[in-house]
Design a protein around this motif. Structure first.
Motif, PDB file in Angstrom:
ATOM      1  N   LEU A  31      30.696  27.444  40.257  1.00 23.20           N
ATOM      2  CA  LEU A  31      31.770  28.123  39.532  1.00 23.20           C
ATOM      3  C   LEU A  31      32.355  29.276  40.353  1.00 23.20           C
ATOM      4  O   LEU A  31      33.568  29.514  40.328  1.00 23.20           O
ATOM      5  N   LEU A  32      31.490  29.970  41.097  1.00 25.56           N
ATOM      6  CA  LEU A  32      31.955  31.077  41.925  1.00 25.56           C
ATOM      7  C   LEU A  32      32.886  30.589  43.023  1.00 25.56           C
ATOM      8  O   LEU A  32      33.903  31.228  43.317  1.00 25.56           O
ATOM      9  N   ALA A  33      32.559  29.442  43.637  1.00 27.31           N
ATOM     10  CA  ALA A  33      33.409  28.894  44.699  1.00 27.31           C
ATOM     11  C   ALA A  33      34.798  28.556  44.169  1.00 27.31           C
ATOM     12  O   ALA A  33      35.816  28.909  44.779  1.00 27.31           O
ATOM     13  N   VAL A  34      34.840  27.877  43.024  1.00 23.84           N
ATOM     14  CA  VAL A  34      36.125  27.491  42.440  1.00 23.84           C
ATOM     15  C   VAL A  34      36.903  28.725  41.980  1.00 23.84           C
ATOM     16  O   VAL A  34      38.116  28.835  42.204  1.00 23.84           O
ATOM     17  N   THR A  35      36.205  29.665  41.350  1.00 24.37           N
ATOM     18  CA  THR A  35      36.863  30.880  40.863  1.00 24.37           C
ATOM     19  C   THR A  35      37.424  31.710  42.013  1.00 24.37           C
ATOM     20  O   THR A  35      38.544  32.228  41.941  1.00 24.37           O
ATOM     21  N   ASN A  36      36.639  31.850  43.087  1.00 25.47           N
ATOM     22  CA  ASN A  36      37.114  32.611  44.247  1.00 25.47           C
ATOM     23  C   ASN A  36      38.308  31.947  44.908  1.00 25.47           C
ATOM     24  O   ASN A  36      39.244  32.624  45.359  1.00 25.47           O
ATOM     25  N   LYS A  37      38.285  30.609  44.986  1.00 31.19           N
ATOM     26  CA  LYS A  37      39.417  29.884  45.562  1.00 31.19           C
ATOM     27  C   LYS A  37      40.673  30.151  44.745  1.00 31.19           C
ATOM     28  O   LYS A  37      41.768  30.377  45.303  1.00 31.19           O
ATOM     29  N   PHE A  38      40.541  30.124  43.430  1.00 33.04           N
ATOM     30  CA  PHE A  38      41.686  30.402  42.551  1.00 33.04           C
ATOM     31  C   PHE A  38      42.145  31.844  42.706  1.00 33.04           C
ATOM     32  O   PHE A  38      43.347  32.139  42.775  1.00 33.04           O
ATOM     33  N   ALA A  39      41.180  32.776  42.783  1.00 30.08           N
ATOM     34  CA  ALA A  39      41.507  34.205  42.831  1.00 30.08           C
ATOM     35  C   ALA A  39      42.276  34.564  44.101  1.00 30.08           C
ATOM     36  O   ALA A  39      43.267  35.299  44.053  1.00 30.08           O
ATOM     37  N   ILE A  40      41.848  34.030  45.256  1.00 32.41           N
ATOM     38  CA  ILE A  40      42.501  34.420  46.508  1.00 32.41           C
ATOM     39  C   ILE A  40      43.865  33.778  46.679  1.00 32.41           C
ATOM     40  O   ILE A  40      44.668  34.223  47.505  1.00 32.41           O
ATOM     41  N   THR A  41      44.136  32.717  45.899  1.00 33.47           N
ATOM     42  CA  THR A  41      45.482  32.132  45.938  1.00 33.47           C
ATOM     43  C   THR A  41      46.454  32.890  45.039  1.00 33.47           C
ATOM     44  O   THR A  41      47.665  32.819  45.234  1.00 33.47           O
ATOM     45  N   LYS A  42      45.926  33.626  44.066  1.00 29.06           N
ATOM     46  CA  LYS A  42      46.771  34.363  43.131  1.00 29.06           C
ATOM     47  C   LYS A  42      46.802  35.868  43.419  1.00 29.06           C
ATOM     48  O   LYS A  42      47.737  36.550  42.995  1.00 29.06           O
ATOM     49  N   PHE A  43      45.806  36.358  44.147  1.00 29.96           N
ATOM     50  CA  PHE A  43      45.684  37.800  44.387  1.00 29.96           C
ATOM     51  C   PHE A  43      45.406  37.992  45.871  1.00 29.96           C
ATOM     52  O   PHE A  43      44.308  37.718  46.345  1.00 29.96           O
ATOM     53  N   ASN A  44      46.397  38.461  46.601  1.00 30.57           N
ATOM     54  CA  ASN A  44      46.336  38.456  48.064  1.00 30.57           C
ATOM     55  C   ASN A  44      45.706  39.719  48.671  1.00 30.57           C
ATOM     56  O   ASN A  44      45.753  39.905  49.875  1.00 30.57           O
ATOM     57  N   TYR A  45      45.140  40.590  47.855  1.00 27.26           N
ATOM     58  CA  TYR A  45      44.511  41.813  48.355  1.00 27.26           C
ATOM     59  C   TYR A  45      43.001  41.593  48.415  1.00 27.26           C
ATOM     60  O   TYR A  45      42.273  41.915  47.476  1.00 27.26           O
ATOM     61  N   LEU A  46      42.533  41.040  49.537  1.00 20.37           N
ATOM     62  CA  LEU A  46      41.144  40.595  49.623  1.00 20.37           C
ATOM     63  C   LEU A  46      40.156  41.750  49.521  1.00 20.37           C
ATOM     64  O   LEU A  46      39.107  41.625  48.887  1.00 20.37           O
ATOM     65  N   GLY A  47      40.474  42.882  50.185  1.00 16.96           N
ATOM     66  CA  GLY A  47      39.573  44.026  50.126  1.00 16.96           C
ATOM     67  C   GLY A  47      39.392  44.533  48.709  1.00 16.96           C
ATOM     68  O   GLY A  47      38.270  44.797  48.265  1.00 16.96           O
TER      69      GLY A  47
END
Length: 214
Positions: free
Chosen positions: A28-44
């Motif tokens: 779930l973390l892998a899928v959630t992180n993939k979704f998050a970084i495509t929608k929120f571009n501020y990685l730090g």
């Protein structure tokens, strides 16, 4: 006098429950992180929020009595002890995030499935752990063979994605062995270590985010 019956299935049930729980959380973390970084571009900032959530979760559960952590009060001496592990952890998460940014979740999962073999070899080499059974190593080699087959037939092969993937494979295996070493020898219980680690990681992520924006 009747004999006391010991339920030998309890340790297996507890281990199985932990394995299944870890597998669910990891996937779930892998899928959630993939979704998050495509929608929120501020990685730090994104990683800082994740670490903050982890720290607040452990602290809150500790205050409510659901778990025990021995971080109270916070000491810089313990923070300095945990700092090397936090640096390794931060590097692994940084590479993990960039891997998910440049590759699909399938590639991420395939490379992550190879980590048990590397961890087993590092445990033997660096932590002097006993060698696993032949059947265990055969199973890990079969997983490795499947990963090699995936790479050889990947229609969306990208040198950038696979560079991050190989870097991730090395750092995540190193992180697992080193974190296990730290948890065993740091002088704090597991939840206390998680809380220290999360707080230090949040500071690093905020600093990284601030440097990117400056």
């Amino acid at each position: 006098m009747s004999a006391i019956r010991v339920d030998s299935t309890k340790p297996y049930f507890a281990t199985s429950s932990l394995v299944i729980g870890y597998a669910l959380c990891s996937s779930l973390l892998a899928v959630t992180n993939k979704f998050a970084i495509t929608k929120f571009n501020y990685l730090g900032l994104l990683t800082a929020l994740q670490y903050l959530t982890s720290a607040l979760g452990v602290w809150g559960l500790g205050k409510s009595g659901f778990l025990h952590h021995d971080i109270d009060p916070f000491t810089w001496q313990m923070a300095e002890t945990c700092l090397p592990a936090a640096l390794v952890f931060y590097l692994a998460i940084f590479i993990n995030t960039n891997l998910l940014r440049h590759a699909n979740v399938d590639t991420f999962v395939v490379f992550r499935s190879c980590t048990p073999l590397l961890v087993a070899l590092e445990d033997i080499a660096f932590r002097k752990q006993p060698i696993s059974s032949k059947l265990t190593f055969v199973s890990l080699l079969i997983i490795l063979g499947g990963a090699v087959g995936y790479v050889a037939t990947d229609s969306s092969f990208s040198s950038t994605a696979y560079s991050w993937a190989f870097a991730y494979l090395v750092t995540i295996a190193t992180k697992m062995v080193y974190i296990e070493h730290m948890v065993t020898n740091v002088g704090s219980n597991a939840w206390g270590f998680v809380l220290y680690n999360s707080l230090l990681l949040q500071m690093m992520a905020l600093q990284f985010s601030a440097n990117l924006q400056s």
